[in-house]
Design an enzyme around this catalytic site. Structure first.
Site, PDB file in Angstrom:
ATOM      1  N   GLU A 210      -2.484  11.433  17.607  1.00 49.29           N
ATOM      2  CA  GLU A 210      -3.470  11.688  16.556  1.00 49.29           C
ATOM      3  C   GLU A 210      -2.810  12.211  15.294  1.00 49.29           C
ATOM      4  O   GLU A 210      -1.805  12.903  15.359  1.00 49.29           O
ATOM      5  CB  GLU A 210      -4.467  12.765  17.051  1.00 49.29           C
ATOM      6  CG  GLU A 210      -5.124  12.400  18.361  1.00 49.29           C
ATOM      7  CD  GLU A 210      -5.880  13.579  18.996  1.00 49.29           C
ATOM      8  OE1 GLU A 210      -5.914  14.667  18.381  1.00 49.29           O
ATOM      9  OE2 GLU A 210      -6.419  13.392  20.094  1.00 49.29           O
ATOM     10  N   LYS A 212      -2.030  14.703  12.494  1.00 46.01           N
ATOM     11  CA  LYS A 212      -2.063  16.166  12.464  1.00 46.01           C
ATOM     12  C   LYS A 212      -2.392  16.579  11.036  1.00 46.01           C
ATOM     13  O   LYS A 212      -1.593  16.408  10.125  1.00 46.01           O
ATOM     14  CB  LYS A 212      -0.714  16.752  12.902  1.00 46.01           C
ATOM     15  CG  LYS A 212      -0.747  18.273  12.938  1.00 46.01           C
ATOM     16  CD  LYS A 212       0.537  18.850  13.485  1.00 46.01           C
ATOM     17  CE  LYS A 212       0.447  20.340  13.767  1.00 46.01           C
ATOM     18  NZ  LYS A 212       0.087  21.156  12.610  1.00 46.01           N
ATOM     19  N   ARG A 232      -9.051  30.211  13.930  1.00 49.22           N
ATOM     20  CA  ARG A 232      -8.053  30.214  14.980  1.00 49.22           C
ATOM     21  C   ARG A 232      -7.954  31.568  15.681  1.00 49.22           C
ATOM     22  O   ARG A 232      -7.734  31.663  16.868  1.00 49.22           O
ATOM     23  CB  ARG A 232      -6.720  29.903  14.312  1.00 49.22           C
ATOM     24  CG  ARG A 232      -5.596  29.763  15.233  1.00 49.22           C
ATOM     25  CD  ARG A 232      -4.337  29.527  14.428  1.00 49.22           C
ATOM     26  NE  ARG A 232      -3.337  29.013  15.322  1.00 49.22           N
ATOM     27  CZ  ARG A 232      -2.791  29.710  16.299  1.00 49.22           C
ATOM     28  NH1 ARG A 232      -3.142  30.942  16.505  1.00 49.22           N
ATOM     29  NH2 ARG A 232      -1.904  29.148  17.079  1.00 49.22           N
ATOM     30  N   GLU A 261     -10.280  20.795  12.843  1.00 48.59           N
ATOM     31  CA  GLU A 261      -9.531  21.275  11.689  1.00 48.59           C
ATOM     32  C   GLU A 261     -10.425  21.056  10.467  1.00 48.59           C
ATOM     33  O   GLU A 261     -11.175  20.088  10.421  1.00 48.59           O
ATOM     34  CB  GLU A 261      -8.257  20.409  11.588  1.00 48.59           C
ATOM     35  CG  GLU A 261      -7.241  20.858  10.613  1.00 48.59           C
ATOM     36  CD  GLU A 261      -6.279  21.939  11.160  1.00 48.59           C
ATOM     37  OE1 GLU A 261      -6.464  22.417  12.310  1.00 48.59           O
ATOM     38  OE2 GLU A 261      -5.367  22.304  10.424  1.00 48.59           O
ATOM     39  N   PHE A 296     -11.142  17.107  16.951  1.00 49.05           N
ATOM     40  CA  PHE A 296     -10.240  16.402  17.864  1.00 49.05           C
ATOM     41  C   PHE A 296     -10.546  16.695  19.324  1.00 49.05           C
ATOM     42  O   PHE A 296      -9.915  16.152  20.209  1.00 49.05           O
ATOM     43  CB  PHE A 296      -8.767  16.685  17.550  1.00 49.05           C
ATOM     44  CG  PHE A 296      -8.429  18.147  17.361  1.00 49.05           C
ATOM     45  CD1 PHE A 296      -8.390  19.004  18.435  1.00 49.05           C
ATOM     46  CD2 PHE A 296      -8.170  18.640  16.092  1.00 49.05           C
ATOM     47  CE1 PHE A 296      -8.071  20.344  18.269  1.00 49.05           C
ATOM     48  CE2 PHE A 296      -7.843  19.984  15.904  1.00 49.05           C
ATOM     49  CZ  PHE A 296      -7.801  20.848  17.011  1.00 49.05           C
ATOM     50  N   LYS A 373       3.455  18.625  19.226  1.00 48.82           N
ATOM     51  CA  LYS A 373       3.371  18.257  17.811  1.00 48.82           C
ATOM     52  C   LYS A 373       4.699  17.703  17.330  1.00 48.82           C
ATOM     53  O   LYS A 373       5.759  18.134  17.783  1.00 48.82           O
ATOM     54  CB  LYS A 373       2.937  19.450  16.967  1.00 48.82           C
ATOM     55  CG  LYS A 373       3.882  20.617  16.993  1.00 48.82           C
ATOM     56  CD  LYS A 373       3.329  21.815  16.225  1.00 48.82           C
ATOM     57  CE  LYS A 373       4.185  23.028  16.531  1.00 48.82           C
ATOM     58  NZ  LYS A 373       3.583  24.291  16.232  1.00 48.82           N
TER      59      LYS A 373
HETATM   60  P1  AMP Z   1       0.813  24.581  14.728  1.00 46.40           P
HETATM   61  O1  AMP Z   1      -0.157  25.516  14.064  1.00 46.40           O
HETATM   62  O2  AMP Z   1       1.911  24.118  13.826  1.00 46.40           O
HETATM   63  O3  AMP Z   1       1.275  25.125  16.065  1.00 46.40           O
HETATM   64  O4  AMP Z   1       0.026  23.241  15.090  1.00 46.40           O
HETATM   65  C1  AMP Z   1      -1.173  23.261  15.815  1.00 46.40           C
HETATM   66  C2  AMP Z   1      -2.333  23.215  14.863  1.00 46.40           C
HETATM   67  O5  AMP Z   1      -2.455  21.939  14.271  1.00 46.40           O
HETATM   68  C3  AMP Z   1      -3.658  23.402  15.555  1.00 46.40           C
HETATM   69  O6  AMP Z   1      -3.927  24.764  15.752  1.00 46.40           O
HETATM   70  C4  AMP Z   1      -4.631  22.761  14.579  1.00 46.40           C
HETATM   71  O7  AMP Z   1      -5.029  23.741  13.636  1.00 46.40           O
HETATM   72  C5  AMP Z   1      -3.785  21.742  13.829  1.00 46.40           C
HETATM   73  N1  AMP Z   1      -4.160  20.334  14.051  1.00 46.40           N
HETATM   74  C6  AMP Z   1      -4.245  19.403  13.097  1.00 46.40           C
HETATM   75  N2  AMP Z   1      -4.571  18.201  13.604  1.00 46.40           N
HETATM   76  C7  AMP Z   1      -4.702  18.357  14.945  1.00 46.40           C
HETATM   77  C8  AMP Z   1      -5.011  17.465  16.030  1.00 46.40           C
HETATM   78  N3  AMP Z   1      -5.265  16.162  15.861  1.00 46.40           N
HETATM   79  N4  AMP Z   1      -5.051  18.018  17.263  1.00 46.40           N
HETATM   80  C9  AMP Z   1      -4.789  19.329  17.471  1.00 46.40           C
HETATM   81  N5  AMP Z   1      -4.482  20.195  16.489  1.00 46.40           N
HETATM   82  C10 AMP Z   1      -4.436  19.719  15.227  1.00 46.40           C
END
Ligand code: AMP
Length: 510
Positions: A210, A212, A232, A261, A296, A373
Site C-alpha cells: 500500500e 504510505k 496515534r 491516516e 487502511f 515499511k
Molecule cells: P512510522 O511512523 O514511520 O513507523 O510509519 C508507520 C506510520 O505510517 C503509521 O503509524 C501511519 O501513521 C502511517 N501510514 C501511512 N500509510 C499507511 C498505510 N497504508 N498503512 C499503515 N500505516 C500507514
C-alpha cells in the site's frame, strides 16, 4: 503495601538482566498487592504515576529532596505516597509552588534514603522508558495464572496496563471478557522497516502493498451518530476535525473502528507537505484547509470485532463500507509488482509503501514482522539527549542536537536506555529553533553552560544518508548527514519507548 517493598523489587529488577528473573520478581510483587493500591503501585514502579503530569520538574524534585533529611527506618506505604501525589495534583493558583514544595519535602522526610532515590527517579520520569512494561505483563500472567496472550491482549484492547493489573487482581476471569470498545481507543499496530520491497516481501510473504502516506495517524470510532477521532497517542481530537467526523457519519454502518491516516490534499489530489497537515491538525481554528481521511484497516464493524480476522477479510470489509476512502495498494507476492506500486506511490508524492502480510491479524500495540515499511529516504525516529547553545547566526538559541537511538537490551548502558549516535542542526528552521529553545529547558537534567543534557523524551525524525562505523560514539555507529525532518510531538507524538534502536541503525552498516 510498604513502599519499601516496591523499592526493593525495583532494585532487584535493576540488578538482573534475566527476563525470567525479572518476571519472578514482578509476579511476587503483584501477588502481594491489593487491587485498590495496584494502579498507584504500577505507576510508581514504572515511573509514570497515576496522577499523570503534575508539574514536578527535575529541579523541583531535587530541591525538595535536598531539603529533607532521610528517615532512618521505612514507614511509608504505597497508599501514603499516592495520597501525597493526589494532594499535589489538586494544587493550583498563587501560593501553590510553596505548598507543593512543602508537601514534597515532608514526603521525602518520611522516606529512607533508598526510598528517596526511587521517588526521584519515579517523579522525574527518569525511568519512563517503557522497558519494563512487557515484563510486567509477563509477571502479571504468572501472578494470576492466566495465559500470557490473554493478558497482553487485555492490555492492548483496554489501552491501560495499570487498569489491566487492577482488573486481573480483582477478578482474573474478567480479563477474558475484555474486547474492543467502540469509542475507546486501542493501541495502534506498528511497523518494522526493510531496505526495499524485495526484502519486505521475504519477511511477509504474499502482501498488501500500500501507499504510505505522510500525514498523521487517525483512529476513527463511530457508534450510531457518535464519532470520536483519536491520534496515534490516543488523544481525542474530534472537535478539531469536523470534516473527518462527517465522513465517518456518512459511512453505511451502525458502528465501526477504522485505522488510517489524514493529510491535506491539493486540488489535484496530490498530498501537501507534512508541515501543512500538522499545522492544520494541531489548530483549533483556520478551517479553510480541509483534511482528507484515508483508511487502511478496519477493526470492528456493526457489533463484530475483526482484529483476529486475516487482513484480506478486513480489506474486503473496508472496500464494502468506504471504497472512496481506501488507501491505494495491490495484493501481490511478486517483487516486480511491489516495486511498481512503490514507484507509483513516490510519483504521487507519497513517502514509500507499507508491505503487510495478507493473512495477518491486527496486532494492537505491537511492532512485528507483519507490517513492514519501505521508504527510499532513510528516516529514523531518534531521541534528543541534549542540545548545545548556538554560535554565530544561531547565537542565543539552543541549536545542535545530540541524537540517541534506543538500546532496549542495555548493550551500552542501563537496559531500556539510549545511546548517542550523532549530532545535527541541519534542517532546523527558525521556527523549529525558536520552538526547541523555548521547550527544551523543561527537560533539563544538567547544564554545563555549553550544552543542556535532557531527559530522553523528545522524539525527532531525522533523514540520514546512512551510517558509518565510529570509535567516537559508544554504540560504534555514527549517522551520516543527519537532518531534522520533524519533531514527533503534539498531535503526532511518538513516545521515546518506540524510537528506533541502535540495532536497526547497525543493519545499515555495510
Ligand atoms: P512510522 O511512523 O514511520 O513507523 O510509519 C508507520 C506510520 O505510517 C503509521 O503509524 C501511519 O501513521 C502511517 N501510514 C501511512 N500509510 C499507511 C498505510 N497504508 N498503512 C499503515 N500505516 C500507514
Amino acid at each position: 503495601m510498604p513502599f519499601a517493598r516496591l523499592v526493593e523489587a525495583a532494585d532487584a529488577l535493576a540488578a538482573t538482566r534475566s527476563r525470567t528473573a525479572k518476571t519472578e520478581v514482578l509476579a511476587g510483587l503483584l501477588r502481594a498487592l491489593s487491587p485498590e493500591e495496584s494502579e498507584a503501585a504500577v505507576g510508581l514502579l514504572l515511573g509514570s504515576i497515576r496522577q499523570g503530569s503534575i508539574g514536578l520538574g527535575y529541579r523541583t524534585v531535587l530541591g525538595a529532596r535536598d531539603a529533607a533529611t532521610p528517615a532512618d527506618a521505612p514507614t511509608l506505604t504505597v497508599g501514603d505516597v499516592d495520597a501525597v501525589l493526589d494532594e499535589i495534583a489538586g494544587l493550583s493558583g498563587s501560593g501553590s509552588v510553596g505548598t507543593r514544595h512543602a508537601a514534597l519535602v515532608s514526603l521525602f522526610e518520611r522516606a529512607t534514603e533508598a526510598e528517596q532515590e526511587h521517588l526521584v527517579r519515579a517523579l522525574t520520569g527518569e525511568m519512563r522508558t517503557g522497558a519494563l512494561e512487557g515484563v510486567l505483563t509477563d509477571g502479571l500472567a504468572k501472578a494470576v495464572g492466566l495465559p500470557l496472550a490473554d493478558v497482553r491482549r487485555a492490555v492492548m484492547l483496554s489501552g491501560s496496563l495499570s487498569g489491566t493489573v487492577r482488573l486481573a487482581l480483582s477478578s482474573p476471569e474478567a480479563l477474558e471478557g475484555v474486547g474492543l470498545g467502540v469509542l475507546t481507543p486501542v493501541q495502534p499496530m506498528l511497523a518494522s522497516t526493510a531496505a526495499d520491497v524485495t526484502a519486505a516481501l521475504l519477511v511477509t510473504g504474499e502482501a498488501s502493498v500500500e501507499h504510505k502516506l505522510d500525514g498523521a495517524r487517525i483512529q476513527v470510532h463511530r457508534s450510531g451518530s457518535e464519532v470520536r477521532v483519536y491520534t496515534r497517542s490516543l488523544a481525542d481530537v474530534t472537535s478539531r476535525v469536523p470534516e473527518i467526523v462527517e465522513v465517518a457519519r456518512a459511512l453505511p454502518v451502525e458502528s465501526v473502528i477504522l485505522d488510517g491516516e489524514t493529510l491535506m490534499l491539493d486540488d489535484d489530489g496530490s498530498p501537501r507537505p507534512f508541515q501543512d497537515t500538522m499545522s492544520r491538525f494541531g489548530a483549533d481554528e483556520s478551517r479553510e484547509q480541509v483534511l482528507a481521511p484515508r483508511f487502511f484497516d478496519v477493526l470492528h464493524v456493526d457489533g463484530e470485532d475483526l482484529i483476529d480476522r486475516p487482513l484480506a477479510e478486513r480489506l474486503a470489509v473496508l472496500e464494502r463500507i468506504g471504497p472512496a476512502y481506501r488507501i491505494a495498494g495491490e495484493v501481490t507476492a511478486d517483487p516486480e509488482v511491489a516495486l511498481r506500486v512503490s514507484q507509483d506511490a513516490l510519483a504521487a508524492g507519497h513517502e514509500g509503501v507499507m508491505v503487510k502480510a495478507i493473512d495477518s491479524t491486527y496486532a494492537a500495540g505491537r511492532r512485528g514482522k507483519h507490517w513492514v515499511k519501505v521508504k527510499p529516504v532513510h528516516t529514523y525516529d531518534l531521541v534528543v539527549l541534549g542540545v548545545e547553545r548556538g554560535s554565530g547566526r544561531r547565537k542565543g538559541w539552543l541549536s545542535n542536537l545530540h541524537l540517541g537511538a534506543r538500546d532496549p537490551e542495555g548493550e551500552f548502558g542501563p537496559e531500556g536506555g539510549f545511546v548517542m549516535v550523532g549530532k545535527t542542526f541541519k534542517g532546523l528552521t527558525d521556527e523549529l529553533l525558536r520552538w526547541q529553545s523555548e521547550t527544551f529547558p523543561e527537560y533539563e537534567v544538567s547544564d554545563n553552560g555549553w550544552a543542556l543534557m535532557m531527559r530522553p523524551e523528545v522524539v525527532v525524525e531525522v533523514a540520514i544518508d546512512g551510517v558509518q562505523r565510529s570509535s567516537r560514539y559508544p554504540g560504534g555507529v555514527a549517522l551520516r548527514f543527519a537532518r531534522v525532518k520533524r519533531y514527533r510531538v503534539g498531535a503526532d507524538a511518538k513516545p521515546a519507548a518506540e524510537a528506533d534502536t541502535i540495532q536497526s541503525l547497525r543493519t545499515m552498516l555495510r
